[in-house]
Design a protein around this motif. Structure first.
Motif, mmCIF file in Angstrom:
data_model
loop_
_atom_site.group_PDB
_atom_site.id
_atom_site.type_symbol
_atom_site.label_atom_id
_atom_site.label_comp_id
_atom_site.label_asym_id
_atom_site.label_seq_id
_atom_site.Cartn_x
_atom_site.Cartn_y
_atom_site.Cartn_z
ATOM 1 N N THR A 1 0.837 -1.254 -0.056
ATOM 2 C CA THR A 1 0.050 -0.088 0.089
ATOM 3 C C THR A 1 0.897 1.198 0.067
ATOM 4 O O THR A 1 0.549 2.245 -0.910
ATOM 5 N N LEU A 2 1.910 1.232 0.810
ATOM 6 C CA LEU A 2 2.750 2.497 0.885
ATOM 7 C C LEU A 2 3.549 2.597 -0.639
ATOM 8 O O LEU A 2 3.394 3.844 -1.159
ATOM 9 N N ALA A 3 3.772 1.750 -1.260
ATOM 10 C CA ALA A 3 4.465 1.566 -2.490
ATOM 11 C C ALA A 3 3.273 2.325 -3.742
ATOM 12 O O ALA A 3 3.341 3.220 -4.472
ATOM 13 N N ALA A 4 2.024 1.765 -3.485
ATOM 14 C CA ALA A 4 1.037 2.125 -4.464
ATOM 15 C C ALA A 4 0.690 3.720 -4.011
ATOM 16 O O ALA A 4 0.316 4.527 -5.179
ATOM 17 N N SER A 5 0.603 4.002 -2.915
ATOM 18 C CA SER A 5 -0.002 5.457 -2.482
ATOM 19 C C SER A 5 0.739 6.357 -2.936
ATOM 20 O O SER A 5 0.478 7.638 -2.750
ATOM 21 N N PHE A 6 2.087 6.324 -3.241
ATOM 22 C CA PHE A 6 2.941 7.594 -3.539
ATOM 23 C C PHE A 6 2.309 8.236 -4.799
ATOM 24 O O PHE A 6 2.547 9.330 -4.882
ATOM 25 N N ILE A 7 1.644 7.311 -5.550
ATOM 26 C CA ILE A 7 1.226 8.241 -6.552
ATOM 27 C C ILE A 7 -0.288 8.220 -6.613
ATOM 28 O O ILE A 7 -0.853 9.110 -7.655
ATOM 29 N N TRP A 8 -1.090 7.723 -5.688
ATOM 30 C CA TRP A 8 -2.384 7.847 -5.587
ATOM 31 C C TRP A 8 -2.933 9.273 -5.455
ATOM 32 O O TRP A 8 -4.015 9.707 -5.996
ATOM 33 N N ALA B 1 -7.346 10.453 -19.755
ATOM 34 C CA ALA B 1 -6.865 9.963 -18.606
ATOM 35 C C ALA B 1 -7.616 9.009 -18.017
ATOM 36 O O ALA B 1 -6.945 7.934 -17.458
ATOM 37 N N PHE B 2 -8.807 9.182 -17.908
ATOM 38 C CA PHE B 2 -9.570 7.914 -17.311
ATOM 39 C C PHE B 2 -9.846 6.871 -18.304
ATOM 40 O O PHE B 2 -10.208 5.517 -17.936
ATOM 41 N N ALA B 3 -9.772 7.247 -19.449
ATOM 42 C CA ALA B 3 -9.835 6.084 -20.493
ATOM 43 C C ALA B 3 -8.366 5.124 -20.182
ATOM 44 O O ALA B 3 -8.304 3.741 -20.114
ATOM 45 N N ALA B 4 -7.113 5.749 -20.014
ATOM 46 C CA ALA B 4 -6.062 5.107 -19.414
ATOM 47 C C ALA B 4 -6.479 4.363 -18.264
ATOM 48 O O ALA B 4 -5.738 3.128 -18.280
ATOM 49 N N ASN B 5 -6.736 4.676 -17.318
ATOM 50 C CA ASN B 5 -7.321 4.024 -16.194
ATOM 51 C C ASN B 5 -7.903 2.864 -16.547
ATOM 52 O O ASN B 5 -8.290 1.623 -16.108
ATOM 53 N N ALA B 6 -9.149 3.079 -17.671
ATOM 54 C CA ALA B 6 -9.996 1.852 -17.925
ATOM 55 C C ALA B 6 -9.161 1.038 -18.548
ATOM 56 O O ALA B 6 -9.585 -0.240 -18.585
ATOM 57 N N PHE B 7 -8.070 1.366 -19.492
ATOM 58 C CA PHE B 7 -7.388 0.226 -19.948
ATOM 59 C C PHE B 7 -6.340 -0.643 -18.723
ATOM 60 O O PHE B 7 -6.159 -1.742 -18.755
ATOM 61 N N GLY C 1 -16.306 3.427 -7.316
ATOM 62 C CA GLY C 1 -15.174 3.726 -6.379
ATOM 63 C C GLY C 1 -13.792 4.243 -7.202
ATOM 64 O O GLY C 1 -13.301 5.007 -6.612
ATOM 65 N N ILE C 2 -13.300 3.548 -8.130
ATOM 66 C CA ILE C 2 -12.010 3.738 -8.713
ATOM 67 C C ILE C 2 -12.096 5.068 -9.428
ATOM 68 O O ILE C 2 -11.474 5.772 -9.146
ATOM 69 N N TYR C 3 -13.307 5.434 -9.994
ATOM 70 C CA TYR C 3 -13.352 6.890 -10.668
ATOM 71 C C TYR C 3 -13.342 7.922 -9.724
ATOM 72 O O TYR C 3 -12.502 8.847 -9.867
ATOM 73 N N SER D 1 -12.567 -9.948 -7.993
ATOM 74 C CA SER D 1 -12.014 -8.796 -8.395
ATOM 75 C C SER D 1 -12.216 -8.514 -10.105
ATOM 76 O O SER D 1 -12.204 -7.225 -10.371
ATOM 77 N N LEU D 2 -12.151 -9.614 -10.763
ATOM 78 C CA LEU D 2 -12.304 -9.303 -12.260
ATOM 79 C C LEU D 2 -13.631 -8.584 -12.450
ATOM 80 O O LEU D 2 -13.794 -7.775 -13.447
ATOM 81 N N MET D 3 -14.647 -9.205 -11.911
ATOM 82 C CA MET D 3 -16.055 -8.586 -11.973
ATOM 83 C C MET D 3 -16.197 -6.990 -11.693
ATOM 84 O O MET D 3 -16.558 -6.256 -12.295
ATOM 85 N N GLY D 4 -15.276 -6.702 -10.497
ATOM 86 C CA GLY D 4 -15.201 -5.276 -10.275
ATOM 87 C C GLY D 4 -14.603 -4.564 -11.099
ATOM 88 O O GLY D 4 -14.887 -3.487 -11.452
ATOM 89 N N SER D 5 -13.356 -4.923 -11.611
ATOM 90 C CA SER D 5 -12.436 -4.413 -12.739
ATOM 91 C C SER D 5 -13.511 -4.037 -14.025
ATOM 92 O O SER D 5 -13.330 -3.143 -14.689
ATOM 93 N N SER D 6 -14.158 -5.244 -14.403
ATOM 94 C CA SER D 6 -14.920 -5.088 -15.575
ATOM 95 C C SER D 6 -15.856 -3.862 -15.414
ATOM 96 O O SER D 6 -16.033 -3.194 -16.557
ATOM 97 N N GLY D 7 -16.428 -3.409 -14.596
ATOM 98 C CA GLY D 7 -17.050 -2.461 -14.232
ATOM 99 C C GLY D 7 -16.378 -0.975 -14.480
ATOM 100 O O GLY D 7 -16.826 -0.017 -15.242
ATOM 101 N N GLY D 8 -15.118 -1.193 -13.911
ATOM 102 C CA GLY D 8 -14.229 0.190 -14.345
ATOM 103 C C GLY D 8 -13.869 0.375 -15.675
ATOM 104 O O GLY D 8 -13.682 1.513 -16.190
#
Length: 430
Positions: free
Chosen positions: A23-30, A47-53, A241-243, A359-366
């Motif tokens: 979490t520490l590693a990930a959160s430096f950019i969050w 930007a959000f299309a990149a997140n969608a990819f 939530g991701i958005y 997790s895949l199901m959640g990601s598919s919504g993103g």
């Protein structure tokens, strides 16, 4: 509360250490990720299309990496995740440095998704199987709640530091720091993490193994009604939530009135982190207020959606920060309950697989929700996109209500109860 022996305490310490480092590693950019993408020349939609990819990458690779976790071991999956995520993060930095075209962002975003799929399901499955093998018979809300608190502390430190460092240097430095921390975590996991209470099955051909994993995911996930309905709710809750998390950065900077105040973006992520700590502490206590775990999830989605709608009409910066804190706390308090609910309905041998599929199901919504809401932000502004996100999240409610109506034993289980049997198995089965 089930007794915690020395072996179980050691497993918990390792799990919390891995959670802290990741979490520490990930959160430096969050706190600066969206600003980083916009600074590279991308529009809000891009930007959000990149997140969608990125979420597309998670969808594409959840099942294949589930084969790695269940066929080669959860430790192997974790180590591969740290290496892949470090490499793809460095590529992200290079794309920003050279203002690369969108197609390059799309490709590297997919690789980032691949990195995270090595983690999803595998680490959680490693914990549960090792805890049961060590003789721990208690409920899981408390364990996941402590992990949520540790994750919140790491996010608080990382997101504030990332925002301050970006303002003092540039938006690329937090990404380089993430690479360094991930390499440290590779060394830590290599030294302390061992598969306990689980024996990998490496005999099958990769294609056959993938088919087997997919079949197990469907049999123990989508064909299991209470699990299925939680999975079907995930695209709407996780996608929104991701958005929202990433949209809050430009949204709050607009309210604050200074588009270069990167530390404010870090502050927003820090508030989410602090709320996550409080939510993790509250999770087992909130569970006691409800007869069923699914009721906690239903209440969480209802409150979260309402807050997003109110955020959409808020014009005062400090009011928005307060609403953000409540939104994050509600989501954080529900997550350990959902984790315990699902884990008590999944057999050990397919645990990582089914959790990855969830997790895949959640990601598919993103994949769909993020570009749709990003486009709404381009046309109508970020406040309107947040309100629209709240309405989309409400679509999850009928599915959660349907899960509740199944009356699964795991739905009524409390801390200290024996885990519910699944298809004749219990989580202790190796």
């Amino acid at each position: 509360m089930g007794s915690v022996n020395a072996a179980a305490r050691r497993i918990q310490r390792i799990y919390l250490t891995l959670t802290l480092g990741n979490t520490l590693a990930a959160s430096f950019i969050w706190g600066v990720n969206t600003l980083f993408l916009l600074d590279a020349g991308l529009s809000s939609f891009e930007a959000f299309a990149a997140n969608a990819f990125f979420t597309l990458g998670m969808v594409l690779f959840e099942i294949p990496t589930g084969v790695v976790a269940d066929g080669w071991g959860r430790r192997t999956s974790f180590l591969l995740g740290t290496i892949t995520l470090a490499g793809s993060t460095f590529l992200y930095y290079l794309l920003w440095l050279y203002h690369s075209p969108f197609w390059a962002w799309a490709i590297v975003s997919i690789l980032l998704g691949l990195g995270f799929t090595f983690f999803s399901g595998a680490v959680e499955a490693w914990l549960v199987d090792a805890m049961r093998f060590s003789g721990y018979e208690g409920g899981l809300e408390g364990v996941f709640g402590r992990a949520q608190m540790i994750s919140g502390v790491a996010m608080l430190v990382g997101s504030v530091a990332g925002g301050v460092i970006a303002q003092a240097t540039n938006l690329g430095v937090p990404f380089l720091i993430r690479v360094g921390v991930l390499m440290v975590m590779f060394g830590v996991a290599f030294w302390v993490m061992r598969d306990v209470g689980f024996t990998p099955e490496r005999s099958r051909h990769p294609v056959q193994a993938t088919k087997g994993v997919l079949t197990a995911s469907i049999d123990n996930g989508l064909k299991n009604p209470p699990v299925r309905y939680v999975m079907l709710a995930a695209p709407f809750t996780a996608g929104v939530g991701i958005y929202v998390f990433y949209a809050l950065q430009p949204f709050l900077l607009d309210l604050f009135g200074d588009p270069k105040a990167y530390s404010i973006a870090g502050l927003a992520a820090a508030i989410v982190a602090g709320s996550q700590v409080l939510g993790g502490w509250l999770a087992p206590r909130i569970r006691l207020l409800f007869r069923k775990r699914s009721s906690v999830l239903i209440a969480s989605v209802s409150v979260s959606a309402g807050i997003l709608v109110v955020l959409g009409i808020t014009k005062v910066f400090w009011v928005a920060l307060l609403l953000l804190a409540v939104w994050a706390m509600v989501a954080a308090a529900a997550m350990p309950v959902q984790q315990a609910y699902l884990n008590d309905m999944i057999p050990s041998k397919q645990r990582a697989t089914v959790l990855s599929f969830a997790s895949l199901m959640g990601s598919s919504g993103g994949i769909v929700v993020q570009p749709v809401l990003g486009r709404a932000a381009d046309i109508y502004g970020y406040p309107a996109s947040l309100a629209l996100g709240g309405l989309i999240e409400l679509i999850a409610l009928p599915f959660l209500v349907a899960s509740r109506r199944q009356n699964a034993p795991a739905d009524s289980a409390r801390d200290g109860d024996e885990p519910a049997a699944v298809d004749g198995l219990t989580p202790e089965t190796p």
